[in-house]
Scaffold this active site. Sequence first.
Site, PDB file in Angstrom:
ATOM      1  N   CYS A  96     -31.264-156.828  61.470  1.00  0.00           N
ATOM      2  CA  CYS A  96     -31.372-155.491  62.087  1.00  0.00           C
ATOM      3  C   CYS A  96     -32.158-155.562  63.398  1.00  0.00           C
ATOM      4  CB  CYS A  96     -31.978-154.497  61.104  1.00  0.00           C
ATOM      5  SG  CYS A  96     -33.445-155.074  60.260  1.00  0.00           S
ATOM      6  N   ASN A 100     -31.704-148.996  61.139  1.00  0.00           N
ATOM      7  CA  ASN A 100     -31.579-150.363  60.598  1.00  0.00           C
ATOM      8  C   ASN A 100     -30.620-150.459  59.426  1.00  0.00           C
ATOM      9  OD1 ASN A 100     -33.972-148.877  59.489  1.00  0.00           O
ATOM     10  ND2 ASN A 100     -33.907-150.530  57.981  1.00  0.00           N
ATOM     11  N   GLY A 146     -30.012-151.967  45.854  1.00  0.00           N
ATOM     12  CA  GLY A 146     -30.948-152.047  46.982  1.00  0.00           C
ATOM     13  C   GLY A 146     -30.676-150.994  48.048  1.00  0.00           C
TER      14      GLY A 146
END
Length: 353
Positions: A157, A320, A18
Amino acid sequence: MSELPEKNIPVTIWGATGFAGGELLRIIANHPHMRLAGAVSRSSAGTPVGAAHPHLRHVYPDASFISPERGLDTECDMAFLALPHRASAETAKRLLGGGAKVVDLSADFRLKSAEEYLKWYDAEHPSPELLGEAVYGLPELHREEMKGARLISGVGCNAAAAIFALLPIARGGLIEEARVECRVGSSESGAHGGEGSAHPFRSRSLRVVSPFVHRHMAEVTQELGLPFEKITMGVTAVELVRGIQCVAHVKLNRGVREADIWKLLRAAWGGERFVSTTPAKPAHLRIPDPRFVMGSNRVLTGFALSEDGTRLLAASAIDNLMKGAAGSAVQSANIALGLEESEGVDMTPVYPA
Ligand SMILES: NC(=O)c1ccc[n+]([C@@H]2O[C@H](COP(=O)([O-])OP(=O)(O)OC[C@H]3O[C@@H](n4cnc5c(N)ncnc54)[C@H](OP(=O)(O)O)[C@@H]3O)[C@@H](O)[C@H]2O)c1
């Protein structure tokens, strides 16, 4: 000639295909003490790490993803979990049982109570017995508790951005109410986000995703010690891949001068290596732009005060995937392992990006 430090701390990364997993791989590649013992994936075991992350092909020329079963058998001192919530807590429990420390980037260990978790994540917590020992993953707030900790959470985030914007003002006891607006990039939804993240839908849009209530408010109120009723939080998807700009519109409970706000910011962030405040001039850069932190673990904070001193824009900008995910995770892991806090995460932002 001074000797290079040995990369002698084995770490595993879960959810390594990811976006957050990829960012962890990027950091670990240049970490002076941590070395990759396993990049774990359900879907891609046996395929090269560079297949999912072409930008990392040259730093991991011989590494392939390993299965979760092999991941559990791989010796490691620290496991980074970049998995979806619920899957994370179950994995964390097994890894802790095997003696590893865990930094879990998911939402599973951010909130202090299983009731809050049920309310916000619509699921029974898989390991409520671990909530008491988990440390919330912002070193700037919890450095002392992190020393030697076994289990550290990640951060939302948007929550991290809101906390950096508001913490000094909250500590100053000035918040009557706050409206938090986060403008966010598409990588926030992960590499496998739904239709909303697909380019034809997302590109060039300014989509207000949650006008009043966002899950990350639970972390924000927990960490700022503010009553829930004092905050509303909205997220707008903007034309960015990485980055969050958070602007909190704060109604103050008394009139203040700019010097009072500077003092609060200095008290909160003075000495914090990764946090800086934008100067008052030039005016168009006073509210921080995430462009200036891209690819780094840095945080920019900034503010503007109304003429009568009763309304404040308290703002922040982060990447983020770094300060909002992998950067804070490695910074926290460094502290838990007794390493120098900035190891591997003190990179300079990329500009223009
Ligand atoms: N993106 C951000 O900006 C950000 C910021 C802060 C925190 N986080 C948190 O970090 C975690 C990862 O986020 P991400 O953005 O990297 O997501 P992502 O790109 O979708 O990656 C998550 C990875 O987890 C694995 N996975 C998916 N479902 C799974 C399941 N049920 N069980 C086990 N593994 C599963 C997948 O890899 P395989 O299928 O190959 O196993 C996937 O590549 C999430 O909990 C997220 O909330 C993300």
